[in-house]
Design an enzyme around this catalytic site. Sequence first.
Site, PDB file in Angstrom:
ATOM      1  N   SER A   1     -25.158  -1.790  23.788  1.00 55.02           N
ATOM      2  CA  SER A   1     -24.052  -2.740  23.678  1.00 55.02           C
ATOM      3  C   SER A   1     -24.590  -4.165  23.696  1.00 55.02           C
ATOM      4  CB  SER A   1     -23.044  -2.501  24.802  1.00 55.02           C
ATOM      5  OG  SER A   1     -21.838  -3.180  24.534  1.00 55.02           O
ATOM      6  N   ASN A   2     -23.757  -5.128  24.013  1.00 52.78           N
ATOM      7  CA  ASN A   2     -24.187  -6.530  24.022  1.00 52.78           C
ATOM      8  C   ASN A   2     -23.462  -7.281  25.127  1.00 52.78           C
ATOM      9  OD1 ASN A   2     -21.617  -7.681  22.878  1.00 52.78           O
ATOM     10  ND2 ASN A   2     -22.155  -6.195  21.301  1.00 52.78           N
ATOM     11  N   ARG A   3     -23.707  -8.569  25.232  1.00 54.40           N
ATOM     12  CA  ARG A   3     -23.221  -9.332  26.390  1.00 54.40           C
ATOM     13  C   ARG A   3     -21.799  -9.873  26.253  1.00 54.40           C
ATOM     14  NH1 ARG A   3     -27.040 -13.934  27.337  1.00 54.40           N
ATOM     15  NH2 ARG A   3     -25.466 -14.434  28.889  1.00 54.40           N
ATOM     16  N   SER A   4     -21.093  -9.486  25.213  1.00 53.39           N
ATOM     17  CA  SER A   4     -19.736 -10.010  25.037  1.00 53.39           C
ATOM     18  C   SER A   4     -18.832  -9.630  26.217  1.00 53.39           C
ATOM     19  CB  SER A   4     -19.135  -9.455  23.748  1.00 53.39           C
ATOM     20  OG  SER A   4     -17.773  -9.784  23.685  1.00 53.39           O
TER      21      SER A   4
END
Length: 217
Positions: free
Chosen positions: A27-30
Amino acid sequence: MDDLTGKRIVVTAGGTREAIDPVRYISNRSSGKMGYALAEAARDRGAKVILVTAPTALPDPSGIEVVHIVSAVQMKEAVIKATAQADALIMAAAVADYQPKSAVKEKIKRQTAGAELILELVRTPDILAEVKGNFIRVGFAAESEHLLENARDKLKRKNLDLIIANDITAPDSGFDVDTNKVTLIDRDGKLEDLPLMSKREVADKILDRMVGMIGKR
Ligand code: CTP
């Protein structure tokens, strides 16, 4: 303000999760904060809002239809459904660009995987570029270099009406903070450089620009 009364706006938010196995994902840091702020601002201006969101720590906002999804592929399906009668689509989600080629059904074991584990990834669908329909398209460009150049390129490539260029290296801007510093660029190349402001204020600035576009559609 009720300048979006009767308009149908679809907003996406959060970072999609791409399964590696039943317990792991990419995933990512959003944080989802920008997308949720946009959904709430549009609601408060009278729009009928559908929020398609990847997992976040934020509570479901009231007065908004919230569709919970996990992966990029699921987000695309939900966006196709949600935009069937939409006036605008705002893609604030950080969609993963790659997903594991095959999500393994059983948990990958350290013993069997050995000293090195190679994960094969394939591209996810580009939702903004692929979902068809006669609605205003708004995208985000979160960049760490060549901000305006990359944003203009995305605007053209994805056939957008408006792009929000976001320098993620700037202090108090980008992921997981309550403020953002962005530049808006429209189809005609008109540039609006906004000062650092709250994500809610940024949301209202984006909607200010969209109101006229929806009217002219
Ligand atoms: N986006 C999308 N589907 C994807 C990836 C991105 O709809 N699979 C949307 C994002 O929600 C955002 C815009 O496209 O509004 C730009 O996303 P970004 O990740 O910056 O663009 P990419 O096309 O992935 O370009 P790059 O990774 O080369 O920066």
